[in-house]
Design an enzyme around this catalytic site. Structure first.
Site, PDB file in Angstrom:
ATOM      1  N   ASP A 265      -5.555  21.165  -7.792  1.00 42.01           N
ATOM      2  CA  ASP A 265      -7.117  20.934  -8.155  1.00 42.01           C
ATOM      3  C   ASP A 265      -6.451  20.749  -9.990  1.00 42.01           C
ATOM      4  O   ASP A 265      -5.396  20.960 -10.193  1.00 42.01           O
ATOM      5  CB  ASP A 265      -8.263  21.577  -8.371  1.00 42.01           C
ATOM      6  CG  ASP A 265      -9.789  21.289  -8.520  1.00 42.01           C
ATOM      7  OD1 ASP A 265      -9.461  20.429  -9.478  1.00 42.01           O
ATOM      8  OD2 ASP A 265     -10.723  21.528  -7.888  1.00 42.01           O
TER       9      ASP A 265
ATOM     10  N   ARG B 293       1.047  30.272  16.087  1.00 46.53           N
ATOM     11  CA  ARG B 293       0.505  30.520  18.611  1.00 46.53           C
ATOM     12  C   ARG B 293       1.356  31.159  18.679  1.00 46.53           C
ATOM     13  O   ARG B 293       1.173  31.765  19.973  1.00 46.53           O
ATOM     14  CB  ARG B 293       0.569  28.821  17.980  1.00 46.53           C
ATOM     15  CG  ARG B 293      -1.009  28.647  17.911  1.00 46.53           C
ATOM     16  CD  ARG B 293      -1.041  27.146  17.696  1.00 46.53           C
ATOM     17  NE  ARG B 293      -0.454  26.033  16.529  1.00 46.53           N
ATOM     18  CZ  ARG B 293      -0.654  25.461  15.876  1.00 46.53           C
ATOM     19  NH1 ARG B 293      -1.337  23.950  16.711  1.00 46.53           N
ATOM     20  NH2 ARG B 293       0.070  24.553  15.048  1.00 46.53           N
TER      21      ARG B 293
ATOM     22  N   THR C  80      -9.118  24.785 -13.071  1.00 44.24           N
ATOM     23  CA  THR C  80      -9.869  24.872 -12.204  1.00 44.24           C
ATOM     24  C   THR C  80      -9.210  26.458 -10.958  1.00 44.24           C
ATOM     25  O   THR C  80      -9.498  27.203 -10.829  1.00 44.24           O
ATOM     26  CB  THR C  80     -10.550  24.032 -11.548  1.00 44.24           C
ATOM     27  OG1 THR C  80     -11.410  23.738 -12.198  1.00 44.24           O
ATOM     28  CG2 THR C  80     -10.899  24.304  -9.398  1.00 44.24           C
TER      29      THR C  80
ATOM     30  N   LYS D  17      -3.360  26.934  -0.357  1.00 44.51           N
ATOM     31  CA  LYS D  17      -3.492  25.215  -0.979  1.00 44.51           C
ATOM     32  C   LYS D  17      -3.920  24.858  -1.607  1.00 44.51           C
ATOM     33  O   LYS D  17      -4.307  23.738  -1.869  1.00 44.51           O
ATOM     34  CB  LYS D  17      -2.849  24.527   0.749  1.00 44.51           C
ATOM     35  CG  LYS D  17      -1.870  24.920   1.765  1.00 44.51           C
ATOM     36  CD  LYS D  17      -1.942  24.605   2.572  1.00 44.51           C
ATOM     37  CE  LYS D  17      -0.744  24.879   3.891  1.00 44.51           C
ATOM     38  NZ  LYS D  17      -1.205  25.714   4.402  1.00 44.51           N
ATOM     39  N   LEU D  18      -4.487  26.084  -2.812  1.00 45.36           N
ATOM     40  CA  LEU D  18      -4.781  25.227  -4.022  1.00 45.36           C
ATOM     41  C   LEU D  18      -4.420  23.478  -4.539  1.00 45.36           C
ATOM     42  O   LEU D  18      -2.901  23.656  -5.100  1.00 45.36           O
ATOM     43  CB  LEU D  18      -5.115  26.469  -5.163  1.00 45.36           C
ATOM     44  CG  LEU D  18      -5.577  27.683  -4.421  1.00 45.36           C
ATOM     45  CD1 LEU D  18      -5.375  28.762  -6.073  1.00 45.36           C
ATOM     46  CD2 LEU D  18      -6.842  27.002  -4.290  1.00 45.36           C
TER      47      LEU D  18
END
Length: 218
Positions: free
Chosen positions: A64, A198, A68, A61-62
């Protein structure tokens, strides 16, 4: 039946991750690796997980500044073990476009709004459109928005987290559908997948659990 489940390895125990991967390898389309697990196993761990023959979905989940993110995408690309990598569409067009420029074989997936959050269909579609305009190959959205997102593009890959049985614990998920509902909606769509964690490994045998989930759609 087409394999359409990515198993989310949302924990930090590598031995457990290997055990689950081994248990589900004959039934799953791929494995989703989160920051939690990746921070421990690194590139060597990814290589071991890729040995099961399943697609690797790295869920970082970048978000920035564009340069970058672009460099990070290039670094992940160089590992040669990851097929899918996530980044937040909320980072904006410039960030998404820069990231896409660095992706060659790596396929980027734009996160719209987390399934643990409430969201309107319009919010999700706005972010999905942004991903499409920037050249991103796929998006992450809940199954509740699947049909609307698909209407934007026939080529877009769509990954749907928040898959829970109607009677099961929802955990932290708010926008959910059952696996049976998901398969009914997307039965002729070869570019849509769901993400389940899960319910597969939290209790009992992961292999038997994923088989039961798959059978629930029959």
């Amino acid at each position: 039946m087409r394999k359409n489940i990515f198993v989310a390895l949302d924990f930090s125990n590598f031995d457990k991750a290997l055990d689950v991967a081994n248990s589900v390898k004959d039934y799953a389309a791929g494995l989703k690796i989160t920051n939690e697990l990746f921070s421990i196993i690194g590139k060597d761990g990814l290589k071991k997980l890729s040995s099961f023959g399943l697609d690797i979905f790295l869920d970082l989940k970048l978000l920035d500044v564009p340069n970058t993110v672009k460099k990070t995408v290039a670094s992940i690309e160089s590992l040669k073990t990851v097929k899918y990598l996530t980044l937040h569409t909320s980072g904006g067009y410039d960030m998404l476009r820069s990231a896409n420029e660095a992706a060659k074989e790596l396929e980027l997936l734009g996160v719209t709004i987390l399934t643990s959050q409430s969201a309107s269909k319009e919010q999700v579609l706005t972010l999905a459109n942004l991903a499409i305009k920037s050249g991103i190959k796929g998006v992450i959205s809940s199954a509740q928005e699947y049909e609307s997102v698909r209407s934007l593009s026939e080529d877009l890959k769509i990954f749907c987290p928040g898959i829970r049985d109607v009677k099961a614990t929802k955990h932290d998920q708010k926008r959910t559908k059952s696996y049976s509902e998901f398969c009914h909606m997307s039965k002729n769509d070869s570019k849509v997948y769901c993400v389940i964690g899960r319910p597969i490994y939290e209790s009992g045998d992961a292999g038997q659990n994923i088989k039961k989930i798959i059978q629930s759609a029959n």
